[in-house]
Design an enzyme around this catalytic site. Structure first.
Site, PDB file in Angstrom:
ATOM      1  N   ARG A   1       0.789  -1.360  -0.011  1.00 42.56           N
ATOM      2  CA  ARG A   1      -0.014   0.091   0.088  1.00 42.56           C
ATOM      3  C   ARG A   1       0.775   1.244   0.082  1.00 42.56           C
ATOM      4  O   ARG A   1       0.556   2.260  -0.807  1.00 42.56           O
ATOM      5  CB  ARG A   1      -0.855  -0.099   1.416  1.00 42.56           C
TER       6      ARG A   1
ATOM      7  N   LEU B   1     -27.988   8.685   9.418  1.00 42.74           N
ATOM      8  CA  LEU B   1     -28.159   8.679   7.682  1.00 42.74           C
ATOM      9  C   LEU B   1     -28.475   7.322   7.207  1.00 42.74           C
ATOM     10  O   LEU B   1     -29.250   7.229   6.132  1.00 42.74           O
ATOM     11  CB  LEU B   1     -26.595   8.935   7.431  1.00 42.74           C
TER      12      LEU B   1
ATOM     13  N   CYS C   1     -18.950   1.972   6.927  1.00 38.44           N
ATOM     14  CA  CYS C   1     -19.076   2.619   8.114  1.00 38.44           C
ATOM     15  C   CYS C   1     -20.460   2.382   8.809  1.00 38.44           C
ATOM     16  O   CYS C   1     -20.618   2.216   9.859  1.00 38.44           O
ATOM     17  CB  CYS C   1     -19.270   3.926   7.853  1.00 38.44           C
TER      18      CYS C   1
HETATM   19  C1  UDX Z   1     -20.647   7.705   5.245  1.00 34.87           C
HETATM   20  C2  UDX Z   1     -21.194   8.642   5.735  1.00 34.87           C
HETATM   21  O1  UDX Z   1     -21.882   9.616   4.793  1.00 34.87           O
HETATM   22  C3  UDX Z   1     -19.794   9.879   6.295  1.00 34.87           C
HETATM   23  O2  UDX Z   1     -20.088  10.846   6.585  1.00 34.87           O
HETATM   24  C4  UDX Z   1     -18.914   8.933   7.093  1.00 34.87           C
HETATM   25  O3  UDX Z   1     -17.942   9.354   7.343  1.00 34.87           O
HETATM   26  C5  UDX Z   1     -18.778   7.375   6.571  1.00 34.87           C
HETATM   27  O4  UDX Z   1     -19.836   7.195   6.076  1.00 34.87           O
HETATM   28  P1  UDX Z   1     -19.694   6.541   2.939  1.00 34.87           P
HETATM   29  O5  UDX Z   1     -20.284   5.261   3.592  1.00 34.87           O
HETATM   30  O6  UDX Z   1     -18.597   6.824   2.394  1.00 34.87           O
HETATM   31  O7  UDX Z   1     -19.894   7.753   4.076  1.00 34.87           O
HETATM   32  O8  UDX Z   1     -20.708   6.871   1.672  1.00 34.87           O
HETATM   33  P2  UDX Z   1     -22.332   7.599   1.718  1.00 34.87           P
HETATM   34  O9  UDX Z   1     -22.519   8.511   0.744  1.00 34.87           O
HETATM   35  O10 UDX Z   1     -22.778   7.904   3.007  1.00 34.87           O
HETATM   36  O11 UDX Z   1     -22.800   6.210   1.176  1.00 34.87           O
HETATM   37  C6  UDX Z   1     -23.479   5.058   1.988  1.00 34.87           C
HETATM   38  C7  UDX Z   1     -24.182   4.027   1.409  1.00 34.87           C
HETATM   39  O12 UDX Z   1     -25.507   4.392   1.218  1.00 34.87           O
HETATM   40  C8  UDX Z   1     -23.960   3.715  -0.130  1.00 34.87           C
HETATM   41  O13 UDX Z   1     -24.087   2.644  -0.518  1.00 34.87           O
HETATM   42  C9  UDX Z   1     -24.925   4.567  -1.088  1.00 34.87           C
HETATM   43  O14 UDX Z   1     -24.910   4.054  -2.267  1.00 34.87           O
HETATM   44  C10 UDX Z   1     -26.101   4.487  -0.042  1.00 34.87           C
HETATM   45  N1  UDX Z   1     -26.990   5.664  -0.137  1.00 34.87           N
HETATM   46  C11 UDX Z   1     -26.690   6.698   0.092  1.00 34.87           C
HETATM   47  C12 UDX Z   1     -28.188   5.184  -0.495  1.00 34.87           C
HETATM   48  O15 UDX Z   1     -28.845   4.153  -0.821  1.00 34.87           O
HETATM   49  N2  UDX Z   1     -29.323   6.311  -0.779  1.00 34.87           N
HETATM   50  C13 UDX Z   1     -29.105   7.559  -0.404  1.00 34.87           C
HETATM   51  O16 UDX Z   1     -29.638   8.354  -0.344  1.00 34.87           O
HETATM   52  C14 UDX Z   1     -27.459   7.872   0.006  1.00 34.87           C
HETATM   53  P1  ADP Z   2     -10.170   3.152   6.497  1.00 37.28           P
HETATM   54  O1  ADP Z   2     -11.467   3.016   5.794  1.00 37.28           O
HETATM   55  O2  ADP Z   2     -10.857   3.351   8.023  1.00 37.28           O
HETATM   56  O3  ADP Z   2      -9.299   4.139   6.369  1.00 37.28           O
HETATM   57  P2  ADP Z   2      -8.704   0.965   5.570  1.00 37.28           P
HETATM   58  O4  ADP Z   2      -8.515  -0.348   5.540  1.00 37.28           O
HETATM   59  O5  ADP Z   2      -8.950   1.767   4.198  1.00 37.28           O
HETATM   60  O6  ADP Z   2      -9.511   1.615   6.467  1.00 37.28           O
HETATM   61  O7  ADP Z   2      -7.229   1.599   5.923  1.00 37.28           O
HETATM   62  C1  ADP Z   2      -6.702   1.217   7.376  1.00 37.28           C
HETATM   63  C2  ADP Z   2      -5.170   1.286   7.100  1.00 37.28           C
HETATM   64  O8  ADP Z   2      -4.658   0.795   8.542  1.00 37.28           O
HETATM   65  C3  ADP Z   2      -4.745  -0.297   6.230  1.00 37.28           C
HETATM   66  O9  ADP Z   2      -3.976   0.271   5.292  1.00 37.28           O
HETATM   67  C4  ADP Z   2      -4.090  -0.976   7.422  1.00 37.28           C
HETATM   68  O10 ADP Z   2      -2.931  -1.645   6.718  1.00 37.28           O
HETATM   69  C5  ADP Z   2      -3.548  -0.042   8.211  1.00 37.28           C
HETATM   70  N1  ADP Z   2      -3.140  -0.514   9.477  1.00 37.28           N
HETATM   71  C6  ADP Z   2      -3.853  -1.537  10.379  1.00 37.28           C
HETATM   72  N2  ADP Z   2      -3.236  -1.902  11.534  1.00 37.28           N
HETATM   73  C7  ADP Z   2      -2.146  -1.142  11.590  1.00 37.28           C
HETATM   74  C8  ADP Z   2      -1.163  -1.029  12.445  1.00 37.28           C
HETATM   75  N3  ADP Z   2      -1.116  -1.457  13.586  1.00 37.28           N
HETATM   76  N4  ADP Z   2      -0.132  -0.014  12.056  1.00 37.28           N
HETATM   77  C9  ADP Z   2       0.045   0.546  11.096  1.00 37.28           C
HETATM   78  N5  ADP Z   2      -0.859   0.418  10.031  1.00 37.28           N
HETATM   79  C10 ADP Z   2      -2.136  -0.254  10.418  1.00 37.28           C
END
Ligand code: UDX
Ligand code: ADP
Length: 464
Positions: free
Chosen positions: A40, A228, A277
């Site tokens: 990565r 949300l 999330c």
């Molecule tokens: C979410 C939150 O929006 C963000 O604030 C938080 O930090 C992380 O989680 P994310 O998961 O990246 O962000 O995307 P988001 O745009 O919220 O969409 C999440 C899911 O809901 C997606 O699968 C999207 O397609 C779906 N969605 C969103 C719907 O089905 N309908 C909607 O109206 C909005």
């Molecule tokens: P997020 O969406 O929360 O950013 P990701 O999976 O995309 O989650 O990224 C998390 C990152 O943290 C990964 O690249 C993973 O390798 C790294 N990671 C996990 N544990 C450790 C650790 N103990 N030290 C350093 N990096 C780590």
């Protein structure tokens, strides 16, 4: 404390973009993003910006402006922890897949490992910032680990949850609705909060920076995501009602969204929400509520997940029943695999679960997604362990464009709302399909009348 060097542990979807913007807006700070994953880090350092490990519109531009100047990516975790005054923990916190709280609680293994690493390496006082989404009171656990070192080093813990949404992360970071910083109310806590506020003040208006106590900050992140996701499950539950009654969910969403008390955002019905999330945070909220005996509260929020799972299953079932109750040996084209447009992230994408159900029925699936690699698609399915890797390989293909994926298909399922799907040559696609040709629009991106004019049988979500 004067902060000159920042270290971010975790170079993922949160750590990478967030640190890129912090570096861009604070040219006097040196920001080192570290990760245990060497591949990565190599990708982050690639001179070819199309090889960055995550796809996020606008990210390449900010990386090209900052990388090598005051933004660096490295695997030398110890060195950068040691020389930084402020350390962000931005590692992944997936739902636990084992033991107590399995399938519900957040797995804090990576957070704890990061805290232990900081405890071991730090020789000077540090501000430690939780960026990963965490259960309430995790800050206390981190503080315990850090304070047990006996080295005399003092640690101040802050919670600074990230609200960026993938696909719009750069804009969300540049113009955030709010920045939330939680910290201790002691004088050293207040100083730490001020140090972080100062970093954000480089580009965020003062009124948009909220400071709270640690627990409010941690809980707010979970609650924001729960609210949300709840809106999506609410509209998705109504979509099923619409399909049975002849109402159109888009018309209902527009009508209710014009009520300023309800508002028109997050009312887009879909095949179900995905992403790293929403599900994780709600499960976490449910787990916390249940653990402290608040069963009714837990059940209330759990219903958001129940409807989301139901929506995915309902979509797959609709394909099956529309295709005369058998998809065995039939080809179904999937347009989209990512959990939403403008990202290559597939975590918890509805497409994985819809594919799983159709593969159980022995369908042949052909997938096209503009940004997700075939390796990733197979890995997502193999992780479910519903079939052997060989079975997945036999039943499922990945194509390089929509036309190949749809050739000789009996049905198309639109799983991600990529813009390019709106403008493909649907006449050409139709002519090369088995008839009758179905479109199951899991995102309602196509005009029913237009595709029906071509000859397709169109099934949108929440439309009869
Ligand atoms: C979410 C939150 O929006 C963000 O604030 C938080 O930090 C992380 O989680 P994310 O998961 O990246 O962000 O995307 P988001 O745009 O919220 O969409 C999440 C899911 O809901 C997606 O699968 C999207 O397609 C779906 N969605 C969103 C719907 O089905 N309908 C909607 O109206 C909005
Ligand atoms: P997020 O969406 O929360 O950013 P990701 O999976 O995309 O989650 O990224 C998390 C990152 O943290 C990964 O690249 C993973 O390798 C790294 N990671 C996990 N544990 C450790 C650790 N103990 N030290 C350093 N990096 C780590």
């Amino acid at each position: 404390m004067i902060v000159k060097n920042i270290c971010c542990i975790g170079a993922g979807y949160v750590g990478g973009p967030t640190m890129a913007i912090i570096a861009q807006k604070n040219p006097n700070l040196v920001v080192n993003v570290v990760d245990i994953n060497k591949e990565r880090i190599n990708q982050w350092n690639s001179s070819d910006l199309s090889k960055l490990p995550i796809y996020e519109p606008g990210l390449d531009k900010v990386i090209s402006e900052t990388r090598g100047k005051n933004l660096f990516f490295s695997t030398d975790i110890d060195k950068h922890i040691d020389k930084s005054e402020m350390i962000f923990i931005s590692v992944n916190t997936p739902t636990k897949t084992y033991g107590d709280g399995k399938g519900m609680a957040a797995d804090l293994k990576y957070v704890e490992l990061s805290a232990r690493k900081i405890a071991k390496v730090a020789k000077t006082d540090k501000i430690v910032v939780e960026k990963s989404t965490l259960p309430v009171k995790t800050a206390a656990a981190i503080k315990n680990i850090l304070d047990e070192t006996g080295s005399g080093v003092r640690f101040e813990i802050l919670s600074n949850p990230e609200f960026l949404a993938e696909g719009t992360a750069m804009r969300d970071l540049e113009v955030p609705d709010r920045v939330l910083i939680g910290g201790n109310e002691s004088s050293s806590g207040k100083k730490a909060i001020k140090a972080l506020v100062d970093i954000y003040l480089s580009w965020v208006p003062k009124d948009n920076i909220l400071t709270t106590n640690l627990w409010s900050s941690e809980l707010s992140k979970l609650v924001a995501n729960a609210f949300l996701a709840q809106r999506i499950s609410s509209i998705n539950s109504i979509s099923e009602l619409c399909e049975k009654t002849g109402a159109d969910v888009e018309e209902v969403a527009k009508a209710i969204g014009m009520d300023s008390r309800i508002g028109n955002k997050f009312l887009q019905t879909s095949v179900g929400f995905g992403g790293s999330c929403f599900q994780k945070d709600i499960l976490n909220l449910v787990y916390i509520a249940r653990s402290i005996g608040l069963k009714k509260v837990a059940d209330y929020w759990n219903q958001v997940i129940i409807i989301n799972n139901h929506q995915r299953k309902r979509f797959a079932k609709r394909i099956l029943t529309s295709l005369y109750n058998t998809v065995s040996g039939k080809k179904i084209a999937f347009l989209g695999w990512a959990f939403k447009k403008n990202t290559n992230d597939t975590r918890e994408s509805a497409s994985i679960y819809v594919a799983d159900l159709l593969l159980d029925e022995m369908a042949n699936i052909d997938i096209y997604d503009p940004k997700v690699s075939s390796d990733k698609i197979y890995r997502d399915l193999n992780l479910l362990a519903s079939r052997t890797e060989n079975e997945n390989k036999t039943l499922l293909k990945v194509s390089q464009n929509a036309y190949d994926a749809c050739e000789n298909a009996h049905a198309i399922a639109i799983l991600t709302e990529w813009d390019e799907f709106k403008t493909i040559d649907w006449n050409r696609i139709y002519n090369n399909m088995n008839k009758p040709a179905f479109i199951f629009d899991g995102r309602n991106i196509l005009e029913k009348k237009q595709v029906e004019k071509i000859g397709f049988i169109y099934k949108g979500i929440g439309k009869s």
